[in-house]
Design a protein around this motif. Structure first.
Motif, PDB file in Angstrom:
ATOM      1  N   GLN A 118       0.852  -1.183   0.000  1.00 49.82           N
ATOM      2  CA  GLN A 118       0.000   0.000   0.000  1.00 49.82           C
ATOM      3  C   GLN A 118       0.892   1.239   0.000  1.00 49.82           C
ATOM      4  OE1 GLN A 118      -2.845  -0.107   3.210  1.00 49.82           O
ATOM      5  NE2 GLN A 118      -3.197  -2.306   2.952  1.00 49.82           N
ATOM      6  N   PRO A 119       0.918   2.014  -1.076  1.00 51.47           N
ATOM      7  CA  PRO A 119       1.756   3.223  -1.126  1.00 51.47           C
ATOM      8  C   PRO A 119       1.430   4.163   0.016  1.00 51.47           C
ATOM      9  CG  PRO A 119       0.879   2.679  -3.295  1.00 51.47           C
ATOM     10  CD  PRO A 119       0.175   1.780  -2.327  1.00 51.47           C
ATOM     11  N   GLY A 120       2.476   4.795   0.554  1.00 56.79           N
ATOM     12  CA  GLY A 120       2.290   5.745   1.643  1.00 56.79           C
ATOM     13  C   GLY A 120       2.218   5.117   3.018  1.00 56.79           C
ATOM     14  N   LEU A 121       2.353   3.776   3.089  1.00 57.12           N
ATOM     15  CA  LEU A 121       2.247   3.100   4.368  1.00 57.12           C
ATOM     16  C   LEU A 121       3.450   3.368   5.261  1.00 57.12           C
ATOM     17  CD1 LEU A 121       0.593   1.032   6.065  1.00 57.12           C
ATOM     18  CD2 LEU A 121       1.917  -0.777   4.967  1.00 57.12           C
ATOM     19  N   PHE A 122       4.619   3.569   4.659  1.00 59.02           N
ATOM     20  CA  PHE A 122       5.848   3.710   5.449  1.00 59.02           C
ATOM     21  C   PHE A 122       5.935   5.097   6.077  1.00 59.02           C
ATOM     22  CE2 PHE A 122      10.345   4.785   5.941  1.00 59.02           C
ATOM     23  CZ  PHE A 122      10.786   3.719   6.693  1.00 59.02           C
ATOM     24  N   ASP A 123       6.011   5.158   7.383  1.00 57.75           N
ATOM     25  CA  ASP A 123       6.184   6.412   8.121  1.00 57.75           C
ATOM     26  C   ASP A 123       7.421   6.254   8.992  1.00 57.75           C
ATOM     27  OD1 ASP A 123       6.159   8.634   9.733  1.00 57.75           O
ATOM     28  OD2 ASP A 123       4.037   8.487  10.245  1.00 57.75           O
ATOM     29  N   PRO A 124       8.540   6.894   8.620  1.00 58.60           N
ATOM     30  CA  PRO A 124       9.775   6.688   9.384  1.00 58.60           C
ATOM     31  C   PRO A 124       9.653   7.114  10.837  1.00 58.60           C
ATOM     32  CG  PRO A 124      10.003   8.527   7.856  1.00 58.60           C
ATOM     33  CD  PRO A 124       8.731   7.820   7.498  1.00 58.60           C
ATOM     34  N   ALA A 125       8.826   8.120  11.120  1.00 54.68           N
ATOM     35  CA  ALA A 125       8.670   8.563  12.501  1.00 54.68           C
ATOM     36  C   ALA A 125       8.063   7.467  13.373  1.00 54.68           C
ATOM     37  CB  ALA A 125       7.804   9.818  12.547  1.00 54.68           C
ATOM     38  N   VAL A 126       7.144   6.688  12.802  1.00 58.83           N
ATOM     39  CA  VAL A 126       6.550   5.582  13.548  1.00 58.83           C
ATOM     40  C   VAL A 126       7.609   4.524  13.850  1.00 58.83           C
ATOM     41  CG1 VAL A 126       4.875   3.695  13.434  1.00 58.83           C
ATOM     42  CG2 VAL A 126       4.245   5.992  12.632  1.00 58.83           C
ATOM     43  N   PHE A 127       8.434   4.209  12.841  1.00 61.12           N
ATOM     44  CA  PHE A 127       9.505   3.250  13.071  1.00 61.12           C
ATOM     45  C   PHE A 127      10.478   3.750  14.132  1.00 61.12           C
ATOM     46  CE2 PHE A 127       9.626  -0.325   9.996  1.00 61.12           C
ATOM     47  CZ  PHE A 127       8.433  -0.075   9.354  1.00 61.12           C
ATOM     48  N   ALA A 128      10.821   5.028  14.072  1.00 64.79           N
ATOM     49  CA  ALA A 128      11.783   5.580  15.024  1.00 64.79           C
ATOM     50  C   ALA A 128      11.268   5.490  16.457  1.00 64.79           C
ATOM     51  CB  ALA A 128      12.095   7.032  14.665  1.00 64.79           C
ATOM     52  N   GLN A 129       9.948   5.540  16.649  1.00 64.91           N
ATOM     53  CA  GLN A 129       9.391   5.449  17.985  1.00 64.91           C
ATOM     54  C   GLN A 129       9.648   4.099  18.643  1.00 64.91           C
ATOM     55  OE1 GLN A 129       5.236   6.478  17.678  1.00 64.91           O
ATOM     56  NE2 GLN A 129       5.659   8.630  17.216  1.00 64.91           N
ATOM     57  N   PHE A 130       9.917   3.073  17.812  1.00 63.55           N
ATOM     58  CA  PHE A 130      10.204   1.758  18.377  1.00 63.55           C
ATOM     59  C   PHE A 130      11.496   1.753  19.191  1.00 63.55           C
ATOM     60  CE2 PHE A 130       6.950   0.118  15.577  1.00 63.55           C
ATOM     61  CZ  PHE A 130       6.493  -1.005  16.248  1.00 63.55           C
ATOM     62  N   LYS A 131      12.322   2.750  19.022  1.00 64.10           N
ATOM     63  CA  LYS A 131      13.541   2.858  19.830  1.00 64.10           C
ATOM     64  C   LYS A 131      13.211   2.815  21.323  1.00 64.10           C
ATOM     65  CE  LYS A 131      17.973   4.034  20.515  1.00 64.10           C
ATOM     66  NZ  LYS A 131      19.108   3.159  20.170  1.00 64.10           N
ATOM     67  N   ARG A 132      12.029   3.339  21.673  1.00 66.58           N
ATOM     68  CA  ARG A 132      11.616   3.401  23.078  1.00 66.58           C
ATOM     69  C   ARG A 132      10.540   2.377  23.413  1.00 66.58           C
ATOM     70  NH1 ARG A 132      11.728   8.434  21.005  1.00 66.58           N
ATOM     71  NH2 ARG A 132       9.450   8.557  20.901  1.00 66.58           N
ATOM     72  N   ALA A 133      10.390   1.362  22.591  1.00 68.57           N
ATOM     73  CA  ALA A 133       9.337   0.362  22.814  1.00 68.57           C
ATOM     74  C   ALA A 133       9.562  -0.387  24.120  1.00 68.57           C
ATOM     75  CB  ALA A 133       9.296  -0.626  21.649  1.00 68.57           C
ATOM     76  N   THR A 134       8.472  -0.728  24.777  1.00 64.12           N
ATOM     77  CA  THR A 134       8.515  -1.497  26.016  1.00 64.12           C
ATOM     78  C   THR A 134       8.310  -2.978  25.713  1.00 64.12           C
ATOM     79  OG1 THR A 134       6.134  -1.334  26.390  1.00 64.12           O
ATOM     80  CG2 THR A 134       7.516   0.478  27.239  1.00 64.12           C
ATOM     81  N   ARG A 135       8.572  -3.791  26.721  1.00 63.43           N
ATOM     82  CA  ARG A 135       8.340  -5.226  26.567  1.00 63.43           C
ATOM     83  C   ARG A 135       6.871  -5.507  26.225  1.00 63.43           C
ATOM     84  NH1 ARG A 135      11.069  -9.558  28.101  1.00 63.43           N
ATOM     85  NH2 ARG A 135      12.540  -8.248  29.247  1.00 63.43           N
ATOM     86  N   ALA A 136       5.970  -4.798  26.897  1.00 65.78           N
ATOM     87  CA  ALA A 136       4.542  -5.017  26.643  1.00 65.78           C
ATOM     88  C   ALA A 136       4.173  -4.656  25.206  1.00 65.78           C
ATOM     89  CB  ALA A 136       3.705  -4.204  27.631  1.00 65.78           C
ATOM     90  N   GLN A 137       4.729  -3.569  24.699  1.00 65.30           N
ATOM     91  CA  GLN A 137       4.437  -3.154  23.320  1.00 65.30           C
ATOM     92  C   GLN A 137       4.972  -4.157  22.318  1.00 65.30           C
ATOM     93  OE1 GLN A 137       6.238   0.723  23.654  1.00 65.30           O
ATOM     94  NE2 GLN A 137       4.246   1.765  23.717  1.00 65.30           N
TER      95      GLN A 137
END
Length: 237
Positions: A118-137
């Motif tokens: 799906q074009p436009g699906l990739f959002d680098p800011a969303v990926f970058a937020q995984f840097k702070r992901a928790t175990r639960a997430q």
């Protein structure tokens, strides 16, 4: 750039493993030993900006982490003429850019990040937020992972440079399927891949790729379903 590597086994055949974004060689912690048991000497890398490998250099994320830089690193680090090379996600994109120089006997692209269904699906800011992901997430996003895989992901995220995600944003504005395979190649797809859709899968078959789907598995097939991952490689190992 010389990359950090990890090896398993001492067999006569050589297998190369290239991980996806946000993780490092430790994501192959079950695959490496499984291939070693099948007679391979397995070499897994940490891509630049991941794990124990150096960070990229340059003024912009694209200069530091463009696919050509990643590919050059693979060629600088890994042996040519391996019996097998497997790249997952970003690793599948990087392997594609390096395969003509590495010339493995066979290549496997595991749910490769060549484009988005799906074009436009990739959002680098969303990926970058995984840097702070928790175990639960991480557990919520990857419900089929073993607790040990979640532990590994938390450890690898701590070492990951999120600029690698921002470097890919401009690439996916013009993403397209590759041309005909340079070596015999298998494209292994997740059960409902959000990267390679059904029409693209058929197009890849028409170009000469073998395409197989691991039903029920998510994007990281080898961590969701190791048995299914290995079974889909029947005839390629």
């Amino acid at each position: 750039m010389k990359l950090h590597t990890r090896e398993w086994g001492s067999g006569d055949r050589v297998a190369l493993l290239v991980h996806g974004i946000m993780t490092d060689h430790r994501s192959w912690g079950s695959v490496g030993p499984a291939l070693a048991e099948r007679g391979y000497r397995v070499i897994a890398v940490d891509l630049r900006g991941h794990g124990a490998s150096p960070r990229g250099e340059g003024a912009t994320p694209v200069e530091r982490y463009g696919p050509e830089r990643y590919a050059d690193d693979l060629v600088d680090t890994l042996p040519q003429g391996a019996d097998l090379a497997i790249g997952h996600s970003l690793g599948g994109l990087v392997l594609l850019h390096a395969v003509e120089r590495l010339r493995p006997a066979r290549a496997v692209y595991s749910d490769p990040a060549w484009k988005f269904a799906q074009p436009g699906l990739f959002d680098p800011a969303v990926f970058a937020q995984f840097k702070r992901a928790t175990r639960a997430q991480l557990t919520l996003v990857n419900p089929r992972w073993a607790p040990a895989d979640v532990d590994v992901e938390l450890a690898t995220l701590a070492l990951w440079d999120p600029d690698t995600a921002f470097a890919l944003s401009s690439l996916y504005e013009r993403a397209a399927l590759p041309g005909a395979p340079a070596v015999p190649s298998l494209v292994q797809l997740a059960g409902n891949s959000w990267l390679i859709g059904p029409e693209d899968a058929e197009a890849l078959r028409g170009l000469g790729y073998e395409v197989r789907r691991v039903d029920g598995a998510g994007h990281t097939i080898h961590r969701d379903d190791l048995a299914g991952f290995l079974a889909s490689l029947d005839g390629w190992l």
